[in-house]
Write a protein that holds these residues in place. Structure first.
Motif, PDB file in Angstrom:
ATOM      1  N   UNK A   1      47.478  28.122  24.495  1.00 21.62           N
ATOM      2  CA  UNK A   1      47.183  28.029  25.744  1.00 21.62           C
ATOM      3  C   UNK A   1      48.276  28.556  26.961  1.00 21.62           C
ATOM      4  N   UNK A   2      47.352  29.921  27.903  1.00 24.66           N
ATOM      5  CA  UNK A   2      48.716  29.683  28.874  1.00 24.66           C
ATOM      6  C   UNK A   2      48.631  28.589  29.945  1.00 24.66           C
ATOM      7  N   UNK A   3      49.097  28.667  31.047  1.00 21.46           N
ATOM      8  CA  UNK A   3      48.533  27.567  32.085  1.00 21.46           C
ATOM      9  C   UNK A   3      48.061  28.555  33.538  1.00 21.46           C
ATOM     10  N   UNK A   4      47.781  27.035  34.470  1.00 22.91           N
ATOM     11  CA  UNK A   4      46.934  27.600  35.678  1.00 22.91           C
ATOM     12  C   UNK A   4      48.302  28.383  36.590  1.00 22.91           C
ATOM     13  N   UNK A   5      47.780  29.618  37.547  1.00 25.47           N
ATOM     14  CA  UNK A   5      48.723  29.757  38.435  1.00 25.47           C
ATOM     15  C   UNK A   5      48.707  30.409  39.189  1.00 25.47           C
ATOM     16  N   UNK A   6      49.360  29.365  40.281  1.00 21.40           N
ATOM     17  CA  UNK A   6      48.637  29.551  41.613  1.00 21.40           C
ATOM     18  C   UNK A   6      49.925  30.161  42.549  1.00 21.40           C
ATOM     19  N   UNK A   7      49.443  31.346  43.616  1.00 21.59           N
ATOM     20  CA  UNK A   7      50.005  32.099  44.360  1.00 21.59           C
ATOM     21  C   UNK A   7      49.555  31.743  45.381  1.00 21.59           C
ATOM     22  N   UNK A   8      51.019  31.160  46.103  1.00 20.03           N
ATOM     23  CA  UNK A   8      50.818  30.137  46.888  1.00 20.03           C
ATOM     24  C   UNK A   8      51.192  31.704  48.238  1.00 20.03           C
ATOM     25  N   UNK A   9      49.420  31.852  49.888  1.00 14.29           N
ATOM     26  CA  UNK A   9      49.814  32.533  50.365  1.00 14.29           C
ATOM     27  C   UNK A   9      49.691  34.216  49.699  1.00 14.29           C
ATOM     28  N   UNK A  10      49.327  35.044  48.750  1.00 16.37           N
ATOM     29  CA  UNK A  10      49.039  36.281  48.439  1.00 16.37           C
ATOM     30  C   UNK A  10      49.216  36.715  50.290  1.00 16.37           C
ATOM     31  N   UNK A  11      49.504  38.167  49.266  1.00 16.60           N
ATOM     32  CA  UNK A  11      49.458  39.395  51.111  1.00 16.60           C
ATOM     33  C   UNK A  11      47.872  39.686  51.496  1.00 16.60           C
ATOM     34  N   UNK A  12      47.879  40.111  52.137  1.00 21.95           N
ATOM     35  CA  UNK A  12      46.410  40.604  52.404  1.00 21.95           C
ATOM     36  C   UNK A  12      46.263  42.251  51.377  1.00 21.95           C
ATOM     37  N   UNK A  13      47.638  42.582  51.305  1.00 20.62           N
ATOM     38  CA  UNK A  13      47.865  44.249  50.602  1.00 20.62           C
ATOM     39  C   UNK A  13      47.240  43.545  49.268  1.00 20.62           C
ATOM     40  N   UNK A  14      47.598  42.646  48.616  1.00 23.54           N
ATOM     41  CA  UNK A  14      47.022  42.125  47.346  1.00 23.54           C
ATOM     42  C   UNK A  14      45.461  41.503  46.723  1.00 23.54           C
ATOM     43  N   UNK A  15      45.409  41.432  48.136  1.00 21.73           N
ATOM     44  CA  UNK A  15      43.667  40.276  47.964  1.00 21.73           C
ATOM     45  C   UNK A  15      42.655  41.810  48.101  1.00 21.73           C
ATOM     46  N   UNK A  16      43.466  42.410  49.228  1.00 16.04           N
ATOM     47  CA  UNK A  16      42.524  43.969  48.998  1.00 16.04           C
ATOM     48  C   UNK A  16      42.654  44.876  47.636  1.00 16.04           C
ATOM     49  N   UNK A  17      43.745  44.662  46.771  1.00 14.76           N
ATOM     50  CA  UNK A  17      43.897  45.457  46.107  1.00 14.76           C
ATOM     51  C   UNK A  17      42.999  44.721  44.777  1.00 14.76           C
ATOM     52  N   UNK A  18      42.533  43.528  44.578  1.00 11.60           N
ATOM     53  CA  UNK A  18      41.910  42.669  43.634  1.00 11.60           C
ATOM     54  C   UNK A  18      39.979  43.079  44.450  1.00 11.60           C
ATOM     55  N   UNK A  19      39.938  43.654  45.310  1.00 12.33           N
ATOM     56  CA  UNK A  19      38.541  43.040  45.820  1.00 12.33           C
ATOM     57  C   UNK A  19      37.945  41.864  46.273  1.00 12.33           C
TER      58      UNK A  19
END
Length: 108
Positions: A1-19
């Motif tokens: 089983x894969x792990x929990x992934x925590x991305x600290x403070x992702x960029x607004x551009x990344x958040x926008x690309x994910x919707x």
């Protein structure tokens, strides 16, 4: 089983690309509860602080501003230390999500 992934403070551009701003939201008061992730979930934490401990695994902490990916099939215990408010997205569509929940409820 894969792990929990925590991305600290992702960029607004990344958040926008994910919707992320179009994802559903969920809130939870300070509490502790068990949970099973029937499908992969990606969550962007708007407020709060949590510790999640996968069954048989190490605890993972995350909070406001973090983008967190929980793997499908993981069972865990949540500890909501500060009231949680998050955007979230589940893998699949409504039909496949409903099927997984019925299957889990019937323990097939």
């Amino acid at each position: 089983m894969s792990q929990i992934i925590v991305e600290k403070n992702p960029s607004q551009a990344h958040l926008d690309s994910l919707g992320v701003s179009k994802w559903s939201t969920w809130q939870k008061e300070v509490s502790t509860f068990p949970w099973t992730f029937l499908e992969q979930e990606i969550a962007y934490i708007l407020e709060g602080e949590c510790v999640i401990t996968p069954t048989g695994g190490a605890s993972v902490s995350f909070g406001k501003g973090d983008l967190v990916t929980f793997p499908a099939g993981m069972t865990a215990s949540w500890e909501v230390k500060q009231p949680l408010h998050k955007h979230y997205k589940l893998d699949g569509n409504l039909l496949s999500q409903t099927f997984r929940r019925i299957k889990a409820a019937l323990k097939l």
